[in-house]
Design an enzyme around this catalytic site. Sequence first.
Site, PDB file in Angstrom:
ATOM      1  N   PHE A 206       2.339  60.757  15.435  1.00 13.92           N
ATOM      2  CA  PHE A 206       3.265  61.888  15.389  1.00 13.92           C
ATOM      3  C   PHE A 206       4.650  61.631  15.981  1.00 13.92           C
ATOM      4  CE2 PHE A 206       4.932  65.649  17.694  1.00 13.92           C
ATOM      5  CZ  PHE A 206       5.237  66.458  16.610  1.00 13.92           C
ATOM      6  N   GLU A 268       3.249  56.145  -1.737  1.00 14.36           N
ATOM      7  CA  GLU A 268       3.783  55.056  -0.911  1.00 14.36           C
ATOM      8  C   GLU A 268       5.046  54.431  -1.491  1.00 14.36           C
ATOM      9  OE1 GLU A 268       0.685  52.331   0.383  1.00 14.36           O
ATOM     10  OE2 GLU A 268      -0.703  53.955   0.873  1.00 14.36           O
ATOM     11  N   ILE A 274      10.757  60.430  -1.758  1.00 14.22           N
ATOM     12  CA  ILE A 274      10.649  61.846  -1.400  1.00 14.22           C
ATOM     13  C   ILE A 274      11.814  62.175  -0.467  1.00 14.22           C
ATOM     14  CG2 ILE A 274       9.238  63.598  -0.264  1.00 14.22           C
ATOM     15  CD1 ILE A 274       6.786  61.729  -0.838  1.00 14.22           C
ATOM     16  N   TYR A 478     -13.930  57.698  12.597  1.00 14.51           N
ATOM     17  CA  TYR A 478     -12.792  56.883  13.040  1.00 14.51           C
ATOM     18  C   TYR A 478     -13.324  55.831  14.014  1.00 14.51           C
ATOM     19  CZ  TYR A 478      -7.870  56.193  14.407  1.00 14.51           C
ATOM     20  OH  TYR A 478      -6.610  55.694  14.631  1.00 14.51           O
TER      21      TYR A 478
END
Lengths: 557, 557
Positions: A206, A268, A274, A478
Site C-alpha cells: 500500500f 499489466e 490506465i 498466503y
Amino acid sequence: MAHVKHMKWWGWGEEGVHFEYANKPAFAPFVKHALDVDLRPRQRDTIDFATVNVPASRAENALLEALTAITGAEYLALDDELRIVHWAGKSVTELLLTRAGDFARVPDVVVYPGTEDEVAQVLRLAVERDFVVIPFGGGTSISRSLQPDPREERTIVSLDLGRMNQVLSIDETSGLATIQAGVLGPDMEEQLNARGWTLGHFPDSFTHSTLGGWAATRSSGMQSDKYGDIADIVRGLRVVRPGGTVVLRPLPSTSTGPSLREMIIGSEGRLGVITQLDVHVHRIAEHREVIAYMFPTWQQALVAMREIARSGVSTTFARVSDAHETAFSLSTQKAPATLKKKVTAKGQDLLWEVMRRRGWDTDAMCIAYVCFEGSKAEVQGGKKAVAGIVKKQGALVLGAGPGALYDQKKFDTPYLRDFLLEQNTIGDVSETAAPWSRLTTVHQAVYDAAQRAFESQGKTGWIMSHMSHSYHAGACLYFTFGYEIGEDPHGEYAAIKSAIQQAFIDAGGTLSHHHGVGLEHSPWMEQDVSPEGVQLMRSLFAAADPGGHFNPGKIVG
Amino acid sequence: MAHVKHMKWWGWGEEGVHFEYANKPAFAPFVKHALDVDLRPRQRDTIDFATVNVPASRAENALLEALTAITGAEYLALDDELRIVHWAGKSVTELLLTRAGDFARVPDVVVYPGTEDEVAQVLRLAVERDFVVIPFGGGTSISRSLQPDPREERTIVSLDLGRMNQVLSIDETSGLATIQAGVLGPDMEEQLNARGWTLGHFPDSFTHSTLGGWAATRSSGMQSDKYGDIADIVRGLRVVRPGGTVVLRPLPSTSTGPSLREMIIGSEGRLGVITQLDVHVHRIAEHREVIAYMFPTWQQALVAMREIARSGVSTTFARVSDAHETAFSLSTQKAPATLKKKVTAKGQDLLWEVMRRRGWDTDAMCIAYVCFEGSKAEVQGGKKAVAGIVKKQGALVLGAGPGALYDQKKFDTPYLRDFLLEQNTIGDVSETAAPWSRLTTVHQAVYDAAQRAFESQGKTGWIMSHMSHSYHAGACLYFTFGYEIGEDPHGEYAAIKSAIQQAFIDAGGTLSHHHGVGLEHSPWMEQDVSPEGVQLMRSLFAAADPGGHFNPGKIVG
C-alpha cells in the site's frame, strides 16, 4: 525526479527504514531454529549506487527530442539511478539481480507525463518509432511485471504515472470517486480521508503502490472481505491506446458483452495505459476493532473462517495464521518495554497456562484476527456472532490487544526481505486461492513440496501460511518461506519457488490470488487457464498490440 | 425433438398458457386509459404453423451427413417448425417478423449435441466446411442475439444445448455446483433443490432460459442483491472452441491477467460454446418473506432503496415501482373471489383512506417490495431495519400480503406481450443501470424521450418503471412501455425503442443492465464503451474467430 517519490533503488521502501530485530528478543533464536541461520548485526544501512554498473541508455537523440517535445525536458530522466529504480519490481529474482548489479537490459529513458494527452502522444510515438513502453506505478511488483526482456533490441521507455496523482472528484451520492492512476496509496487515502471517504484497499504494498498499478495487476487488499478486490472496486476506466482512449463510464453493472473492464484489469500494461479510474469509496467507519482468537488446530480454524464467511456477518477481514506462522508471529513481538506492556505479557503467560490446561498442543495452535467496522452496535453484534462461531471450533477469544498490534505492523513486512538478503537469506512469499474444499489439501501439498524442494537443495527451510480474503466459494492461502542462500542463488530460488507454484496448481489452486502474473508466474498460465485459454489471451494481445510495443512478453509470452 | 422442451414457435412460453384479463376487472379500463386501446376478447389461442412460409434449408447433403456422423440422425432437425423455433429470440422485432412469416434467413439445420466432444466436432467442422454456428439455450433473448444476418450466404447451424442438462456434482463444502450449460432454469433448480441447494438466479425468463444462456448474455436474476449477477455466480467454465476447450477451474478469485471468465461471460456465442459451468450454490433459506411498502413519492423511494443497499442489511431483492407502474400493478390484481381475499380488498380500501388522510397524492405513490431470507431472527432483524429506513422516507409498511402476490406472478409477465400483440398493441421492456446520483435524471430523461417519441409517431403511449438490482454504486431501472400498432410496426418500434435507449446513454446509464447486446443494442455500443472500446472488442472477436463462424455480427458488427 522532484515531483515523484520513488523507493530505494536496491530494495523495498524508503532509505533509512529497516526491519529491526534488536528489540525483538525471540526473533534471532527463531531464525536459528527455523533456518539454521545465525543472525549477525546489520552490515550496512544502504548500498552505494557507485558500486553497480548501469548499461548506457540506447535512446537516440531524435527519440529523446520527440519525447521532450511531449513532456518537456524536466519530465524526462536519463540518469542511471532513476533508470535502475524503474528497471524492475521487487521480486526476489529482481532484488538478487539488482544487488549483484546484473542488469541485462534496463529502460533507456523514463518519462513522467503529466496528462492523459501526453500519455497518448507517447504511445502513438511508440508505434511510429517502434519502441517499447513499460508503464510504471510504484514499482512494487513481485511478479516481474516490469522487468524488460533481456533480448529486447528496441528502445525501452519506462512510463511513470507518478505525476497523475489527484482525486479528481467524489460522487457522494453514488459512493464513487474519480481518481488519477498514478496516485500512491497514502496520498490517495489522504485526499479521500480529508472529505470523509476511504477506498478501503490496503494491499501489503500500500505505502508504495498506486491505484493504476493495483488495477493493472489485479490487486486485492487485506480488507477485501468488506471492500472487495480491485476488480470489484473499479467501476470505470480510461485506458490510453495508440489508436484512441477506451472510456468505460462508471456503471454499477452492465451487460455490454465481454467485459472490457475485466479485460483491462490485470492486463499489466499489455492493452494500454490506465490513466484514470472510477472507484467505489466508502464513508470512514465510525468504529473499528480487530479481535484476536486462538484456535487449537488449523483444521478447526479453517472451518471457523468458512462459517464466518457464510454467516452473513460483516467482517472487514478474517485471517488465520497456521501453526508455523503463529510461532513466527510470536517471535516478532517486541520485548515489553513499559509497565502496561509487561502486564500484557504477563496476561499472555496466563493464556499459555490456560491453553496448556486445556490440553492444547501449543505447537499446533493458530492465531486469527477478525476486523469489524461500523456503528458501535454493528461492531458489537459482529464480535458476538463471530465469538459464537469460533467457540464452536474450540477457539479462545484473546480480545483487542493483539489485534491492535496487527493493525500497526501491517505494512512493515516487505522490509524483512531486504534485511534477510543482507543476512544471505531468502524470505519470500507466494499465494494462491482455492475452493474451501481444497484449502487443507493445498496447504499440505505446498508444505510437502517446499520440504522436498528444501531437501533437494540441501537446505534447512521454513514455510508458514495464513488464510485471508474470504469469498463464498473459497479463500486465499498466503505462504511465506525462507532459507539460507547457497552457491546458486537463482537456481535454488527457482527450484523452491517453482515447487510451491506447481503444488498450488496440482492441488486445485490458482497461480496467484493477487500478485499478478508478469514473467514470474507466466510458466503456469497454461496449467491454470488451460492451453486454449492462453491461446485466446495471446490472440487478444496480438490483435490489440500487433507490434508488441506495450510491456511485451508479460502474462503470456 | 422429444428430448428438449421448446417454447411455442410464435411467442413466449408454453402452448395453452396465456395472459388472462377476464378476472382482472381494472385491466381493460387501465389499458383504455393508458394506451387508448379497447381490449377485445382474445381472438385466437394459437397461430397455425401452416399459415407461414418457411425458407427451405440450404444445408447440403454432405454437410448433413457429416453432422449426422457426429450426433446421430436422431439429434439433427431439419423440419420447418423446429427451424423456426430456433430462428430468433423473443424480442418485439422478432415476434413481429415471426407473426408476419417474414423470415429473411433461418437456420438450415438444428443440431442437438449430447456431449462436449460432439460440440467440439461441430465447431471444428464449422471451420473446415465454412458454416455458421449459432448456439441456442432456451431462445428467450430479447436483444436479437440469435437472429441470423439476413445476408448470410453460408449454411447456418443452430446448436441447441438442450440435451446437456445435468447438475453433475455439488461441492457442498465450497458451495459450488458443476452444471451442464443447456439445463433450463426449473430443471436445474429441481436437481439442486433435491439436495437442499439453490442457485438463486431467477431472471424473468427463468422458466424457459438456460444456465449457459444466462452466462453467454450476462444475465441478472431478480434476486441478484443476495445471489449476485451471473458474472458473480459463475466461477468456472468450459468453453469449446474449434482449436480446443478453454477450461477455467472453479476459483473464488484469481489474478491470472485479463479475466477470461469475464470475456466469455456476455460473449453471446462469439468466442465459442459454453458447455459446462461451476457456479455458486446456496442452501435453501429457512425462511423467506416479501414485504410491501408504499412510498409517497418516487424520489423518497429511491433514497430509501439506496439507504437499504448501503445499510449492510441483507436483502434478497429490493424493488420499487414508480407511480405509473404502481398504478399498472394495481390494475392487474385479480377480483377478490374468496371471503379471505374480500377482507384483504377491504383492507386495501382502508389503506387508501389512510394515505388520503395523510395528504398523499395517490397518483404519485410508489409500491416497493423487499425480500428477506434467512433464519427467523435474520428475517425479523432485516424487516425491522428496513422498516426504520423506509419510514424515514415517509413510507407505509403494507406487510406480507401483497408481497406473496408478487412472488406468485413473477414469471408470467412475458405472456402479456403476446396477448397485447394479438390486440395490435406493443408492450415491451428496456432496462439500464446507472449510478445512484443519476437515477432520477435517467428516469426523467427516459419519460421525456418516450413521450416525445410517442408524439412523433402520433401515439397515445404509456411508460412505467421500477428500480431493482441494487449495488454499492447504483441500480437498475427497468422500463415497460406500450402503444397501439399503426401502419409501420417496425418503423414505429425502432423510433420509440431507440429514443429510450438513447436517453439511457445520454443521461449516464448503460445500454442494458442484463438483456445483453445482440443486434438490438449494438448501435449504442460505441457510445457506451467508447469507439476504442468497440475497436478492442472487435479485435478480440476477429482474432478469436477469424472466419466469422460463431454467431457473427452480434454485440459489435
